[in-house]
Write an enzyme that holds these catalytic residues in place. Sequence first.
Site, PDB file in Angstrom:
ATOM      1  N   HIS A  61       0.803  -1.218   0.000  1.00 27.90           N
ATOM      2  CA  HIS A  61       0.000   0.000   0.000  1.00 27.90           C
ATOM      3  C   HIS A  61       0.839   1.272   0.000  1.00 27.90           C
ATOM      4  CE1 HIS A  61       0.824  -0.687   4.315  1.00 27.90           C
ATOM      5  NE2 HIS A  61       0.769   0.620   4.415  1.00 27.90           N
TER       6      HIS A  61
ATOM      7  N   HIS B  67       4.997   8.211  13.460  1.00 27.71           N
ATOM      8  CA  HIS B  67       4.128   7.075  13.771  1.00 27.71           C
ATOM      9  C   HIS B  67       4.965   5.849  14.113  1.00 27.71           C
ATOM     10  CE1 HIS B  67       5.125   6.099   9.625  1.00 27.71           C
ATOM     11  NE2 HIS B  67       4.332   5.052   9.574  1.00 27.71           N
TER      12      HIS B  67
END
Length: 320
Positions: free
Chosen positions: A115, A179
């Site tokens: 992705h 993140h």
Amino acid sequence: MNAYLHCLSHTPLVGYVDPAQSVLDEVDGVVAAARERIAAFDPELVVLFAPDHYNGFFYDVMPPFCLGVGATAIGDFSSAAGELPVPTDIAEACAHYTMKNGIDLAVSYCMQVDHGFAQPLEFLLGGLDTLPVLPIFINGVATPLPGFQRTRMMGEVVGRFLTTLNKRVLILGSGGLSHQPPVPELAKVDAHMRDRLLGSGKHLPPDERELRQRRVIEAAEKFIEDQKSLHPLNPVWDNQFMTLLEQKRLGELDAVSNEELSAIAGKSTHEIKTWVAAFAALSAFGDYRTEGRYYRPIPEWIAGFGSLSAHSQNEFAGEK
């Protein structure tokens, strides 16, 4: 000889764990505006810098950088699947050029991507196969990692190659910002996961892939309730990083070690090196101006979510 750039965070959690509709609408508006700017530029070639999440690259061979002379997206987390339209002659020429100019860029004629590559092509161009694309992997999770300096140098060399093509080039960076989702680490896993990280994970059975995706989804759901359950997002650092790019101060990042970056913003923040490579490539076209800056911490996606465009200060910029 024109270039346009767009850097965009990606997340596998779109459609699985989403923020409020107002935030979704805001992000959709940002992406739509970027699509319009890219369409106005009318690119002839795309260069995409993106990471992997142990879907295509493993510890059997883990290069810091790899150019896909051929590449296929696996369609994880409902992202687009299929072959990327890589122009073989241009990709091979890029590989030779970078090697001759001091950058050891690995090549793959059967690169498998996830992705991280698929989302920007889907969101910004409408699909995997709309334009010829040179996909360039930057290792952002598997230590030892490339540093900011080497990544910047790689981007600069790729950018100099692009200036020789006499094409309108769209340069994309995919990933970040701060993140740290649950990504396995070789030194901390059991025997089964070690085998997967050593290469067998390239062809996961459907049930195991579903379990893997479920773990990420559950981690996001927990992170919404308790943002100490994972490394916290760091909006201050994320915005400082974007400002450095806007102010053409990429070289200042050279002093930031990999260990320092992990401690400040999370171990998956190394994906921002795709942004550094993209801006370094754009700088080879001369001066640039940024536009369309956007940032929002989105816990539901376990991401400091950012978007930033830029264009070389040439005929295209003058037309705008």
